[in-house]
Motif scaffolding. Structure first.
Motif, PDB file in Angstrom:
ATOM      1  N   GLU A 299       0.826  -1.209   0.000  1.00 52.81           N
ATOM      2  CA  GLU A 299       0.000   0.000   0.000  1.00 52.81           C
ATOM      3  C   GLU A 299       0.860   1.259   0.000  1.00 52.81           C
ATOM      4  OE1 GLU A 299      -2.133   3.353   1.809  1.00 52.81           O
ATOM      5  OE2 GLU A 299      -0.621   2.156   2.848  1.00 52.81           O
ATOM      6  N   LEU A 300       1.964   1.247   0.739  1.00 50.73           N
ATOM      7  CA  LEU A 300       2.852   2.402   0.773  1.00 50.73           C
ATOM      8  C   LEU A 300       3.464   2.675  -0.595  1.00 50.73           C
ATOM      9  CD1 LEU A 300       4.660   1.643   4.148  1.00 50.73           C
ATOM     10  CD2 LEU A 300       3.145   3.580   3.714  1.00 50.73           C
ATOM     11  N   LEU A 301       3.804   1.609  -1.310  1.00 47.23           N
ATOM     12  CA  LEU A 301       4.444   1.771  -2.620  1.00 47.23           C
ATOM     13  C   LEU A 301       3.447   2.058  -3.731  1.00 47.23           C
ATOM     14  CD1 LEU A 301       7.097  -1.092  -2.436  1.00 47.23           C
ATOM     15  CD2 LEU A 301       7.503   1.373  -2.281  1.00 47.23           C
ATOM     16  N   GLY A 302       2.217   1.581  -3.577  1.00 45.04           N
ATOM     17  CA  GLY A 302       1.287   1.661  -4.686  1.00 45.04           C
ATOM     18  C   GLY A 302       0.219   2.720  -4.604  1.00 45.04           C
ATOM     19  N   SER A 303      -0.066   3.235  -3.414  1.00 44.57           N
ATOM     20  CA  SER A 303      -1.193   4.153  -3.271  1.00 44.57           C
ATOM     21  C   SER A 303      -0.811   5.582  -3.645  1.00 44.57           C
ATOM     22  CB  SER A 303      -1.712   4.128  -1.833  1.00 44.57           C
ATOM     23  OG  SER A 303      -2.707   5.117  -1.652  1.00 44.57           O
ATOM     24  N   ALA A 304      -1.659   6.213  -4.457  1.00 48.93           N
ATOM     25  CA  ALA A 304      -1.460   7.615  -4.818  1.00 48.93           C
ATOM     26  C   ALA A 304      -1.651   8.531  -3.613  1.00 48.93           C
ATOM     27  CB  ALA A 304      -2.419   8.013  -5.935  1.00 48.93           C
TER      28      ALA A 304
END
Length: 404
Positions: A299-304
């Motif tokens: 989530e940290l890497l993928g969420s805008a």
């Protein structure tokens, strides 16, 4: 008359091993711009000018340039020493500098000698600079209990005595009373960025653990300053109001991740007819800002949602059950300025709480013991390839032992 209250510059400080000098230069440039654009008459710097008693040469150069720029912008400076400063070193040359409009107040014996300021329209103010007061030393010298509150009460008593004498002069005219002090005011909100100024001995940056958090033993009640027109406090890094005219400016930059939500700047203090008539906040969004993030690594890497943090200094907590492989390297691909990495599983650390001695007793085989050690230390289970290598190493060790 317009005064600018600031404090806790901590020039020369590093942040988790990263130097902050350029960020400090940027925010102090914004301070100078405020002086110039708002027509500030005097800058009040309430201690912790440097971050340590022996500042590096580039920190000294930055202070020298900033003071020169403030004077060129038309303001005088009244500056006191804080618990991070060496009062003697900071005060060197004070008698000469006063002639150029930079007034140093680092000697407790001179705290009742005000800097007398006069504004462009004739307003007058007596500015008293109280440096950081070490209670064990001054309590004995002044004949009061060697604790922060009695020592500060005695300092303010001396200020009031001088102020009353000046105001008693029938020809003096209206005179506002301004006091600078460096202390922990009772009820103030601290953070991990401040050094403890409790009852322990502290002199020139020694005698206390520099990583200690702010304590409670050294707190001084705000009522000590009752009746003064404005008290410019230093030490706590969050800008805050303790009473209408008793305030902390806070530090111009965040110096701990606990300060990441704080708006940084100072206070503009308006003086007219011998009194303070208003105070307004001024913000300086200089230097790289901070971010505190937490969540599963995907989530940290993928969420805008976290795009705002990509150019900030980051403290990140990964909440996956197991420590992700190459977690810090992967996070820095998106957040290149990660300074603090933590792994705190969302479900807690029950497995981690087991001691390695317990694991040793419970392991069914040598391979289980070694893979369990990897899991215990790395917080992530061994892969099949790693387990195979460990098994191979164990077999070789057993064969060597058999041949011995």
């Amino acid at each position: 008359m317009l005064l600018l209250h600031t404090s806790d510059w901590h020039i020369g400080r590093s942040f988790h091993g990263t130097g902050l000098l350029e960020s400090q230069r940027a925010v102090l440039d914004q301070l100078v711009a405020t002086v110039r654009e708002r027509g500030v008459d005097a800058v009040l710097l309430a201690g912790d000018v440097y971050d340590r008693a022996l500042p590096p040469a580039d920190a000294v150069r930055l202070l020298d340039g900033t003071l020169a720029a403030i004077r060129a912008a038309g303001a005088q400076v009244v500056m006191t020493s804080g618990n991070h400063d060496s009062a003697v070193r900071l005060g060197f040359g004070g008698a000469l500098m006063a002639g150029s409009g930079v007034h140093l107040r680092t000697d407790p014996d001179r705290l009742a000698e005000p800097v007398l300021l006069e504004g462009r329209d004739g307003e007058r103010a007596a500015v008293y600079g109280i440096p950081y007061l070490e209670p064990r030393h001054l309590g004995q010298a002044w004949g009061v209990d060697p604790h922060h509150t009695p020592v500060m009460r005695e300092a303010v008593r001396r200020v009031r005595e001088d102020l009353d004498a000046r105001r008693a002069d029938p020809d003096a005219g209206p005179l506002a009373s301004i006091v600078l002090a460096h202390l922990f005011a009772a009820g103030g909100a601290g953070s991990e960025g401040e050094r403890d100024i409790g009852e322990g001995e502290h002199l020139d940056g020694t005698g206390q653990d520099p990583e200690a958090l702010v304590g409670t033993l050294g707190q001084v009640p705000v009522s000590v300053f009752d009746g003064l027109d404005y008290v410019a406090l230093g030490h706590l890094h969050g800008r805050q109001t303790m009473a209408e005219y008793v305030r902390y400016s806070g530090s111009p930059l965040p110096y701990s991740f606990g300060e990441w939500r704080q708006e940084k700047g100072g206070w503009l203090v308006h003086v007219a007819d011998g009194a303070v008539t208003g105070v307004e906040a001024v913000d300086w969004p200089g230097g790289r800002q901070l971010a505190v993030l937490a969540g599963p690594i995907a989530e940290l890497l993928g969420s805008a949602e976290h795009a705002w943090a990509e150019d900030r200094w980051v403290q990140v907590t990964v909440t996956d059950d197991e420590r992700p492989e190459k977690a810090l390297e992967r996070l820095r691909s998106r957040f290149p300025h990660v300074l603090v990495f933590r792994h705190e599983p969302a479900g807690g650390r029950r497995e981690r709480e087991r001691t390695y001695a317990q694991a040793l007793r419970e392991a069914p085989s040598d391979l289980a013991l070694t893979t369990g050690f990897v899991h215990h230390v790395r917080e992530r289970a061994a892969t099949e390839e790693e387990a195979a290598l460990l098994d191979e190493a164990l077999s070789a060790a057993r064969g060597q032992e058999a041949r011995a």
